[in-house]
Write a protein that holds these residues in place. Structure first.
Motif, mmCIF file in Angstrom:
data_model
loop_
_atom_site.group_PDB
_atom_site.id
_atom_site.type_symbol
_atom_site.label_atom_id
_atom_site.label_comp_id
_atom_site.label_asym_id
_atom_site.label_seq_id
_atom_site.Cartn_x
_atom_site.Cartn_y
_atom_site.Cartn_z
ATOM 1 N N UNK A 10 0.834 -1.206 0.000
ATOM 2 C CA UNK A 10 0.000 0.000 0.000
ATOM 3 C C UNK A 10 0.869 1.257 0.000
ATOM 4 N N UNK A 11 0.278 2.355 -0.466
ATOM 5 C CA UNK A 11 0.871 3.698 -0.386
ATOM 6 C C UNK A 11 -0.194 4.612 0.195
ATOM 7 N N UNK A 12 0.174 5.409 1.204
ATOM 8 C CA UNK A 12 -0.798 6.334 1.796
ATOM 9 C C UNK A 12 -0.053 7.536 2.358
ATOM 10 N N UNK A 13 -0.817 8.543 2.785
ATOM 11 C CA UNK A 13 -0.243 9.703 3.464
ATOM 12 C C UNK A 13 -0.984 9.902 4.767
ATOM 13 N N UNK A 14 -0.231 9.923 5.871
ATOM 14 C CA UNK A 14 -0.804 10.041 7.208
ATOM 15 C C UNK A 14 -0.036 11.088 7.991
ATOM 16 N N UNK A 36 6.181 4.985 -10.455
ATOM 17 C CA UNK A 36 5.007 5.457 -11.199
ATOM 18 C C UNK A 36 3.883 5.991 -10.320
ATOM 19 N N UNK A 37 3.889 5.671 -9.035
ATOM 20 C CA UNK A 37 2.741 6.002 -8.184
ATOM 21 C C UNK A 37 2.602 7.524 -8.040
ATOM 22 N N UNK A 38 1.406 8.025 -8.250
ATOM 23 C CA UNK A 38 1.193 9.480 -8.251
ATOM 24 C C UNK A 38 1.486 10.091 -6.888
ATOM 25 N N UNK A 39 1.083 9.438 -5.795
ATOM 26 C CA UNK A 39 1.351 9.988 -4.463
ATOM 27 C C UNK A 39 2.844 10.061 -4.189
ATOM 28 N N UNK A 40 3.581 9.052 -4.618
ATOM 29 C CA UNK A 40 5.036 9.050 -4.408
ATOM 30 C C UNK A 40 5.676 10.154 -5.250
ATOM 31 N N UNK A 41 5.251 10.285 -6.483
ATOM 32 C CA UNK A 41 5.834 11.294 -7.381
ATOM 33 C C UNK A 41 5.551 12.708 -6.866
ATOM 34 N N UNK A 42 4.410 12.875 -6.191
ATOM 35 C CA UNK A 42 4.049 14.202 -5.681
ATOM 36 C C UNK A 42 4.747 14.492 -4.352
ATOM 37 N N UNK A 43 4.781 13.502 -3.451
ATOM 38 C CA UNK A 43 5.316 13.734 -2.104
ATOM 39 C C UNK A 43 6.835 13.575 -2.031
ATOM 40 N N UNK A 44 7.401 12.685 -2.831
ATOM 41 C CA UNK A 44 8.851 12.422 -2.780
ATOM 42 C C UNK A 44 9.352 12.137 -4.195
ATOM 43 N N UNK A 45 9.355 13.157 -5.046
ATOM 44 C CA UNK A 45 9.739 12.913 -6.452
ATOM 45 C C UNK A 45 11.144 12.343 -6.608
ATOM 46 N N UNK A 46 12.038 12.683 -5.687
ATOM 47 C CA UNK A 46 13.395 12.148 -5.813
ATOM 48 C C UNK A 46 13.411 10.636 -5.591
ATOM 49 N N UNK A 47 12.492 10.137 -4.756
ATOM 50 C CA UNK A 47 12.396 8.695 -4.530
ATOM 51 C C UNK A 47 11.865 7.995 -5.780
ATOM 52 N N UNK A 48 10.852 8.596 -6.413
ATOM 53 C CA UNK A 48 10.329 8.021 -7.649
ATOM 54 C C UNK A 48 11.412 7.990 -8.735
ATOM 55 N N UNK A 49 12.184 9.068 -8.805
ATOM 56 C CA UNK A 49 13.261 9.122 -9.793
ATOM 57 C C UNK A 49 14.306 8.036 -9.523
ATOM 58 N N UNK A 50 14.694 7.888 -8.269
ATOM 59 C CA UNK A 50 15.700 6.877 -7.929
ATOM 60 C C UNK A 50 15.188 5.469 -8.212
ATOM 61 N N UNK A 55 10.113 -6.125 8.244
ATOM 62 C CA UNK A 55 9.957 -4.708 7.894
ATOM 63 C C UNK A 55 8.603 -4.558 7.215
ATOM 64 N N UNK A 56 7.695 -3.862 7.874
ATOM 65 C CA UNK A 56 6.329 -3.765 7.359
ATOM 66 C C UNK A 56 6.048 -2.440 6.661
ATOM 67 N N UNK A 57 6.566 -1.336 7.203
ATOM 68 C CA UNK A 57 6.249 -0.032 6.625
ATOM 69 C C UNK A 57 7.464 0.895 6.699
ATOM 70 N N UNK A 58 7.431 1.875 5.816
ATOM 71 C CA UNK A 58 8.430 2.947 5.797
ATOM 72 C C UNK A 58 7.662 4.257 5.785
ATOM 73 N N UNK A 59 8.022 5.171 6.680
ATOM 74 C CA UNK A 59 7.355 6.475 6.653
ATOM 75 C C UNK A 59 8.387 7.561 6.409
ATOM 76 N N UNK A 60 7.992 8.508 5.566
ATOM 77 C CA UNK A 60 8.899 9.578 5.132
ATOM 78 C C UNK A 60 8.258 10.923 5.454
ATOM 79 N N UNK A 61 8.961 11.798 6.187
ATOM 80 C CA UNK A 61 8.377 13.105 6.515
ATOM 81 C C UNK A 61 8.329 14.009 5.288
ATOM 82 N N UNK A 62 7.489 15.033 5.373
ATOM 83 C CA UNK A 62 7.427 15.991 4.275
ATOM 84 C C UNK A 62 8.750 16.752 4.176
ATOM 85 N N UNK A 63 9.041 17.261 3.002
ATOM 86 C CA UNK A 63 10.350 17.871 2.761
ATOM 87 C C UNK A 63 10.517 19.210 3.472
ATOM 88 N N UNK A 64 9.425 19.901 3.793
ATOM 89 C CA UNK A 64 9.485 21.183 4.498
ATOM 90 C C UNK A 64 10.455 22.170 3.853
#
Length: 271
Positions: free
Chosen positions: A61-65, A82-96, A166-175
Motif C-alpha cells: 500500500x501507499x498512503x499519506x498520514x 510510477x505512483x502518483x502519491x510518491x511522485x508528488x510527495x517524494x519525487x526524488x524517490x520516484x526518480x531513484x 519490515x512492514x512499513x516505511x514512513x517519510x516526513x514531508x520535505x518542508x
C-alpha cells in the motif's frame, strides 16, 4: 544452477508471518526474490526454510498520514517510480526507483527487500537515509521504529533482527528542502559505480548521501555555496571523510561529479 532443498511456507497476514519467524529463527523471508533467489541458485545462501510474504495485502500500500508518506514493504520498485502519491510527495524517490535494475527486476523487486538486503550500491537504502525515513519493524514482541540513519551498520548489515519483519516505511514531508539525485553506472540497469542524493535547504544548509562508494549509505552535512569553486571544495572536504572501498581514485572522482550534478538538479527543482 538450482537451489538446495528447502521447505516453503506462504503467509497471508503480518501476525502469521511474525509467529512463523519466531518459530523458525533460521528461516529466510521471500518477497520479490531479486537478491535472495540468485544467491540460492548459486548456493551462496542455503536457507532450509522460506517464508513467502507476498500474500500479505496490507504490505502493498501507499498512503499519506499526518503529513508523512507511508509505504508498505511489498511495494514494487516500478510502482514507486510510477505512483502518483510518491511522485508528488517524494519525487526524488520516484526518480531513484526508476534507476533500480532493469524493468523486469523493478516489477518483481520490493522496497522492503532492497532496504533489508542493504546492498551498498543500491539506490533505495541511500534514498531513505537522505529522506530521513523511519522503518517499522514488527515481531511477536511488538513494533520497533528505527530511523533509516541508524539502520545501516556496514556492508550488507542492518539493525533488523532475525525475528522481525519490515512492514512499513514512513517519510516526513520535505518542508522546503530540495532534493537532487544522480548516479553513474557502466550500463543502464547496472549497480551504480557512485551515486548520491543531495539536500538543499532554504538557507545554505544541506547534506549529501553517497552510495556505491563504501559499505553503505554515507550522509555528510554540508554548507552550500553558490560559487562553483567553493562548492567543489566543500564537496571534496566531505568526500575525503568517506572510506572508499576500491578503485579509490576513480570512485572519488565520480562521487564528486555526481554530487555536483545532483546539487544542480536540486536547485533547478529536478529530482
Amino acid at each position: 544452477m538450482k537451489p538446495a532443498v528447502f521447505s516453503y511456507h506462504k503467509s497471508t497476514s503480518v501476525e502469521e508471518a511474525v509467529e512463523w519467524l519466531e518459530q523458525h529463527p533460521e528461516g529466510k523471508i521471500l518477497a520479490g526474490g531479486q537478491s535472495l533467489i540468485p544467491l540460492m541458485n548459486f548456493r551462496l545462501s542455503r536457507p532450509e526454510e522460506l517464508l513467502d510474504i507476498t500474500g500479505i495485502p496490507q504490505l502493498d500500500t501507499v498512503s499519506q498520514t499526518d503529513g508523512r508518506l507511508v509505504l508498505g514493504g511489498l511495494i514494487r520498485h516500478q510502482a514507486l517510480a510510477e505512483h502518483e502519491q510518491v511522485r508528488r510527495a517524494a519525487p526524488v524517490l520516484a526518480e531513484a526507483a526508476s534507476h533500480v535494475g532493469h524493468w523486469a527486476i523493478r516489477n518483481r523487486g520490493t522496497l522492503g527487500g532492497s532496504l533489508v538486503h542493504a546492498d551498498p550500491a543500491a539506490e533505495l537504502p541511500a534514498a531513505m537515509v537522505a529522506l530521513d525515513a523511519t522503518f517499522e519493524l514488527v515481531s511477536r514482541a511488538g513494533v520497533r521504529e528505527v530511523p533509516a540513519r541508524d539502520f545501516y551498520l556496514g556492508f550488507l548489515t542492518t539493525d533488523i533482527m532475525q525475528t522481525e519483519l519490515l512492514t512499513r516505511v514512513s517519510i516526513p514531508s520535505a518542508d522546503g528542502t530540495a532534493f537532487g539525485f544522480a548516479e553513474v553506472a557502466r550500463r543502464p540497469g547496472d549497480f551504480a559505480l557512485a551515486g548520491c542524493f543531495v539536500e538543499v535547504g532554504q538557507d545554505t544548509s544541506g547534506a549529501i548521501t553517497w552510495f556505491g562508494i563504501s559499505g553503505g549509505p554515507e550522509r555528510r552535512e554540508i554548507t552550500w555555496s553558490s560559487d562553483a569553486q567553493e562548492r567543489a571544495e566543500a564537496i571534496l572536504e566531505q568526500l575525503d571523510t568517506v572510506d572508499i572501498l576500491d578503485e579509490e581514485a576513480y570512485r572519488h572522482h565520480v562521487a564528486q561529479v555526481v554530487a555536483e550534478e545532483a546539487y544542480r538538479k536540486a536547485v533547478r527543482g529536478i529530482a
